[in-house]
Design a protein around this motif. Sequence first.
Motif, PDB file in Angstrom:
ATOM      1  N   ASP A 268      33.541  34.134  43.367  1.00 10.15           N
ATOM      2  CA  ASP A 268      34.763  33.393  43.073  1.00 10.15           C
ATOM      3  C   ASP A 268      35.365  33.870  41.760  1.00 10.15           C
ATOM      4  O   ASP A 268      34.656  34.297  40.850  1.00 10.15           O
ATOM      5  CB  ASP A 268      34.455  31.901  42.950  1.00 10.15           C
ATOM      6  N   CYS A 269      36.680  33.765  41.642  1.00  9.59           N
ATOM      7  CA  CYS A 269      37.378  34.078  40.394  1.00  9.59           C
ATOM      8  C   CYS A 269      36.819  33.206  39.267  1.00  9.59           C
ATOM      9  O   CYS A 269      36.492  33.695  38.203  1.00  9.59           O
ATOM     10  CB  CYS A 269      38.878  33.854  40.567  1.00  9.59           C
TER      11      CYS A 269
ATOM     12  N   THR B 292      39.009  31.940  44.875  1.00  6.88           N
ATOM     13  CA  THR B 292      39.426  33.135  45.602  1.00  6.88           C
ATOM     14  C   THR B 292      38.471  34.266  45.259  1.00  6.88           C
ATOM     15  O   THR B 292      38.115  34.446  44.095  1.00  6.88           O
ATOM     16  CB  THR B 292      40.866  33.539  45.207  1.00  6.88           C
ATOM     17  N   GLY B 293      38.065  35.000  46.246  1.00  5.52           N
ATOM     18  CA  GLY B 293      37.195  36.148  46.023  1.00  5.52           C
ATOM     19  C   GLY B 293      36.268  36.336  47.201  1.00  5.52           C
ATOM     20  O   GLY B 293      35.892  35.366  47.849  1.00  5.52           O
TER      21      GLY B 293
ATOM     22  N   CYS C  10      39.556  28.137  40.644  1.00  2.00           N
ATOM     23  CA  CYS C  10      39.954  29.160  41.601  1.00  2.00           C
ATOM     24  C   CYS C  10      38.704  29.700  42.289  1.00  2.00           C
ATOM     25  O   CYS C  10      37.770  30.164  41.632  1.00  2.00           O
ATOM     26  CB  CYS C  10      40.697  30.292  40.888  1.00  2.00           C
TER      27      CYS C  10
ATOM     28  N   HIS D 201      48.655  30.406  37.833  1.00  2.00           N
ATOM     29  CA  HIS D 201      47.506  31.279  38.109  1.00  2.00           C
ATOM     30  C   HIS D 201      47.773  32.120  39.357  1.00  2.00           C
ATOM     31  O   HIS D 201      47.479  33.320  39.375  1.00  2.00           O
ATOM     32  CB  HIS D 201      46.223  30.454  38.277  1.00  2.00           C
TER      33      HIS D 201
ATOM     34  N   THR E 216      47.867  36.211  39.442  1.00  2.00           N
ATOM     35  CA  THR E 216      46.729  36.886  40.089  1.00  2.00           C
ATOM     36  C   THR E 216      46.889  37.098  41.589  1.00  2.00           C
ATOM     37  O   THR E 216      46.173  37.910  42.169  1.00  2.00           O
ATOM     38  CB  THR E 216      45.438  36.071  39.879  1.00  2.00           C
TER      39      THR E 216
ATOM     40  N   HIS F 282      45.943  34.844  43.610  1.00  2.00           N
ATOM     41  CA  HIS F 282      44.857  34.037  44.181  1.00  2.00           C
ATOM     42  C   HIS F 282      45.424  32.777  44.827  1.00  2.00           C
ATOM     43  O   HIS F 282      46.321  32.127  44.279  1.00  2.00           O
ATOM     44  CB  HIS F 282      43.844  33.659  43.104  1.00  2.00           C
TER      45      HIS F 282
END
Length: 83
Positions: free
Chosen positions: A37-38, A32-33, A30, A58, A62, A64
């Motif tokens: 990053d996650c 995402t962020g 992942c 996931h 989350t 994400h």
Amino acid sequence: MGTTTRYRFREYTVTTVVDPMALPTFEAVCVTGEEQDCGAASGQTHTPEELTRWIAAHCAQTGHTTYERTTRATLRAEPGEWK
């Protein structure tokens, strides 16, 4: 007085073939962020469907939505001949 060295290279042909005896692996992380990053990782799975299930779970937990996927396969080199 300088010396000149000349190298000649021949072309060697190799064909790569996916090894039918080895299972491919699929993995996702992942990413995402905004600031970082996650980093949650699926671990190795052996089918795209397993990987999709992990991503769906996931995402549901989350929210994400952005992932990097890695697909790995074992290859076998089949040597050709020198040209």
